[in-house]
Motif scaffolding. Structure first.
Motif, PDB file in Angstrom:
ATOM      1  N   SER A   1       0.807  -1.229   0.000  1.00 19.57           N
ATOM      2  CA  SER A   1       0.000   0.000   0.000  1.00 19.57           C
ATOM      3  C   SER A   1       0.839   1.278   0.000  1.00 19.57           C
ATOM      4  N   GLU A   2       2.155   1.154  -0.118  1.00 21.73           N
ATOM      5  CA  GLU A   2       3.033   2.325  -0.065  1.00 21.73           C
ATOM      6  C   GLU A   2       2.683   3.329  -1.153  1.00 21.73           C
ATOM      7  N   PRO A   3       2.467   4.596  -0.789  1.00 21.13           N
ATOM      8  CA  PRO A   3       2.182   5.612  -1.804  1.00 21.13           C
ATOM      9  C   PRO A   3       3.459   6.062  -2.505  1.00 21.13           C
ATOM     10  N   ASP A   4       3.299   6.730  -3.606  1.00 19.47           N
ATOM     11  CA  ASP A   4       4.433   7.293  -4.340  1.00 19.47           C
ATOM     12  C   ASP A   4       4.843   8.599  -3.655  1.00 19.47           C
ATOM     13  N   ARG A   5       6.063   8.604  -3.092  1.00 17.71           N
ATOM     14  CA  ARG A   5       6.565   9.790  -2.391  1.00 17.71           C
ATOM     15  C   ARG A   5       7.815  10.340  -3.079  1.00 17.71           C
ATOM     16  N   VAL A   6       7.962  10.019  -4.344  1.00 19.23           N
ATOM     17  CA  VAL A   6       9.162  10.418  -5.068  1.00 19.23           C
ATOM     18  C   VAL A   6       9.287  11.936  -5.138  1.00 19.23           C
ATOM     19  N   ALA A   7       8.189  12.635  -5.373  1.00 24.03           N
ATOM     20  CA  ALA A   7       8.258  14.091  -5.479  1.00 24.03           C
ATOM     21  C   ALA A   7       8.746  14.715  -4.173  1.00 24.03           C
ATOM     22  N   GLU A   8       8.267  14.187  -3.040  1.00 23.27           N
ATOM     23  CA  GLU A   8       8.740  14.684  -1.749  1.00 23.27           C
ATOM     24  C   GLU A   8      10.235  14.480  -1.589  1.00 23.27           C
ATOM     25  N   LEU A   9      10.696  13.280  -1.970  1.00 26.94           N
ATOM     26  CA  LEU A   9      12.111  12.971  -1.821  1.00 26.94           C
ATOM     27  C   LEU A   9      12.956  13.799  -2.782  1.00 26.94           C
ATOM     28  N   ALA A  10      12.461  13.996  -3.988  1.00 25.79           N
ATOM     29  CA  ALA A  10      13.210  14.769  -4.978  1.00 25.79           C
ATOM     30  C   ALA A  10      13.432  16.208  -4.523  1.00 25.79           C
ATOM     31  N   ALA A  11      12.528  16.722  -3.690  1.00 28.03           N
ATOM     32  CA  ALA A  11      12.640  18.105  -3.230  1.00 28.03           C
ATOM     33  C   ALA A  11      13.780  18.309  -2.229  1.00 28.03           C
ATOM     34  N   LEU A  12      14.313  17.205  -1.690  1.00 26.93           N
ATOM     35  CA  LEU A  12      15.402  17.323  -0.720  1.00 26.93           C
ATOM     36  C   LEU A  12      16.741  17.435  -1.444  1.00 26.93           C
ATOM     37  N   PRO A  13      17.599  18.388  -1.045  1.00 31.66           N
ATOM     38  CA  PRO A  13      18.901  18.547  -1.702  1.00 31.66           C
ATOM     39  C   PRO A  13      19.915  17.540  -1.156  1.00 31.66           C
ATOM     40  N   LEU A  14      19.610  16.250  -1.331  1.00 26.26           N
ATOM     41  CA  LEU A  14      20.439  15.164  -0.823  1.00 26.26           C
ATOM     42  C   LEU A  14      20.842  14.281  -1.997  1.00 26.26           C
ATOM     43  N   PRO A  15      22.116  13.973  -2.176  1.00 30.47           N
ATOM     44  CA  PRO A  15      22.512  13.081  -3.273  1.00 30.47           C
ATOM     45  C   PRO A  15      21.820  11.728  -3.156  1.00 30.47           C
ATOM     46  N   LYS A  16      21.312  11.236  -4.278  1.00 27.91           N
ATOM     47  CA  LYS A  16      20.523  10.003  -4.279  1.00 27.91           C
ATOM     48  C   LYS A  16      21.064   9.036  -5.325  1.00 27.91           C
ATOM     49  N   HIS A  17      20.869   7.758  -5.041  1.00 26.73           N
ATOM     50  CA  HIS A  17      21.415   6.690  -5.884  1.00 26.73           C
ATOM     51  C   HIS A  17      20.367   5.584  -5.963  1.00 26.73           C
ATOM     52  N   VAL A  18      19.999   5.196  -7.152  1.00 23.04           N
ATOM     53  CA  VAL A  18      19.068   4.085  -7.370  1.00 23.04           C
ATOM     54  C   VAL A  18      19.865   2.936  -7.980  1.00 23.04           C
ATOM     55  N   LEU A  19      19.985   1.844  -7.239  1.00 22.70           N
ATOM     56  CA  LEU A  19      20.799   0.705  -7.652  1.00 22.70           C
ATOM     57  C   LEU A  19      19.917  -0.536  -7.694  1.00 22.70           C
ATOM     58  N   SER A  20      20.125  -1.394  -8.696  1.00 26.78           N
ATOM     59  CA  SER A  20      19.337  -2.619  -8.792  1.00 26.78           C
ATOM     60  C   SER A  20      20.099  -3.657  -9.592  1.00 26.78           C
ATOM     61  N   GLY A  21      19.556  -4.874  -9.632  1.00 26.74           N
ATOM     62  CA  GLY A  21      20.028  -5.868 -10.567  1.00 26.74           C
ATOM     63  C   GLY A  21      19.440  -5.595 -11.940  1.00 26.74           C
ATOM     64  N   ASP A  22      19.726  -6.499 -12.889  1.00 28.15           N
ATOM     65  CA  ASP A  22      19.164  -6.308 -14.221  1.00 28.15           C
ATOM     66  C   ASP A  22      17.883  -7.113 -14.429  1.00 28.15           C
ATOM     67  N   GLU A  23      17.401  -7.765 -13.351  1.00 27.71           N
ATOM     68  CA  GLU A  23      16.095  -8.399 -13.345  1.00 27.71           C
ATOM     69  C   GLU A  23      15.463  -8.156 -11.977  1.00 27.71           C
ATOM     70  N   ASP A  24      14.173  -7.882 -11.951  1.00 26.68           N
ATOM     71  CA  ASP A  24      13.493  -7.666 -10.670  1.00 26.68           C
ATOM     72  C   ASP A  24      11.989  -7.835 -10.867  1.00 26.68           C
ATOM     73  N   ASN A  25      11.398  -8.786 -10.159  1.00 25.13           N
ATOM     74  CA  ASN A  25       9.946  -8.970 -10.280  1.00 25.13           C
ATOM     75  C   ASN A  25       9.192  -8.331  -9.117  1.00 25.13           C
ATOM     76  N   THR A  26       9.901  -7.603  -8.267  1.00 21.84           N
ATOM     77  CA  THR A  26       9.245  -6.890  -7.166  1.00 21.84           C
ATOM     78  C   THR A  26       8.887  -5.472  -7.588  1.00 21.84           C
ATOM     79  N   TRP A  27       9.844  -4.771  -8.210  1.00 29.95           N
ATOM     80  CA  TRP A  27       9.595  -3.501  -8.893  1.00 29.95           C
ATOM     81  C   TRP A  27      10.252  -3.608 -10.263  1.00 29.95           C
TER      82      TRP A  27
END
Length: 291
Positions: free
Chosen positions: A216-242
């Motif tokens: 049920s987690e809502p999309d909070r990306v816009a809130e997070l993007a507003a913070l001046p904090l360096p961010k990193h999105v890391l993943s494998g090359d396959e993922d069935n969760t997202w």
């Protein structure tokens, strides 16, 4: 369930009880070697534990980073109520992270895997000041995929009528060990015993509460993007969760560094630890060079 290479800390990594203003948490820690570049706090995912980062400590320590991985409240070796979901509300878990960061000493590079990434995001949104950066490992913008929501509901339903040992046996009977995401096992008997022990250490209330959050987690990306904090999105090359397109899009929305660890799936930290450690250190080193 992530499958750590081992549950035995390698040389230079020691177990401790992290005492915080919000209670005690089990942790694994490694000191930085040579010139210290920073401190890292790792948060595990759903049904995971601090051992999911066990192979990252040595390479990151060699690169000058002190690393601390924790079991969250009600996970593995950290105590938590077994029949009360209240302490596992996301806001409460986020406040635990702020207390953990304070206990190990700020500023901190915060890293969350899967569920741990959503808890990390909640902590940063509550108070970004203790953190130098945020890395989300295989952790998406909102709720998990429909297929994984179905699995989470199945687990919640089972926990309502069965004890933890019974659920474990049912998971093993339902799927071949190499195919299951919530009960997958390595081939060795020691691995099987360690994974079962970790499962039994989890609080049922924690699994029910956090499993519901994942659905049920809502999309909070816009809130997070507003913070001046360096961010990193890391993943494998396959993922069935997202699915990867969701993670790619989230990285763009966050103006975040994007890393794909090839040859890995939902847990690059256990599938390809050396490559994951290198990607993390490169991100943090770049931040340091900018300052």
């Amino acid at each position: 369930m992530s499958r750590p290479a081992t549950f035995t800390p390698p040389p230079g990594v020691h177990a401790l009880r992290l005492h915080t203003a919000r209670g005690e948490f089990a942790a694994l820690e490694a000191a930085a070697q040579g010139q210290r570049r920073g401190t890292v706090l790792f948060l595990p995912g759903f049904t995971g534990s601090k051992e999911d980062f066990i192979s990252l400590h040595e390479p990151l320590a060699a690169d000058g980073y002190r690393t601390v991985a924790v079991d969250g409240r009600g996970q593995h070796e950290s105590p938590g109520p077994r029949d009360d979901e209240t302490p596992y509300a996301q806001g409460e878990l986020a406040r635990d992270v702020l207390a953990q960061a304070d206990a190990i000493g700020t500023p901190v590079h915060l890293v969350g895997h899967s569920l741990g990434g959503q808890i990390a995001r909640a902590a940063v949104l509550l108070n970004p000041s203790p953190f130098v950066s945020l890395t989300l490992i295989s952790s998406g913008p909102a709720q998990i995929s429909v297929s994984q929501q179905q699995r989470a509901k199945l687990l919640r339903d089972a926990l309502a009528v069965m004890d933890m040992a019974e659920v474990w046996e049912a998971m093993q009977a339902m799927e071949p060990p190499e195919d299951t995401d919530t009960g997958g096992l390595d081939t060795g008997l020691d691995d099987r015993a360690d994974l079962r022990r970790r499962w039994l250490g989890n609080s049922p209330a924690q699994l029910i509460a956090t499993g519901r959050q994942l659905c049920s987690e809502p999309d909070r990306v816009a809130e997070l993007a507003a913070l001046p904090l360096p961010k990193h999105v890391l993943s494998g090359d396959e993922d069935n969760t997202w699915p990867l397109p969701l993670l790619d899009d989230m990285a763009v929305r966050l103006d975040a560094r994007r890393t794909v660890i090839h040859g890995s799936e939902h847990s690059p930290n256990t599938d390809r630890p050396k490559e994951t450690a290198r990607a993390l250190a490169d991100f943090w080193n770049q931040i340091q060079e900018r300052h």
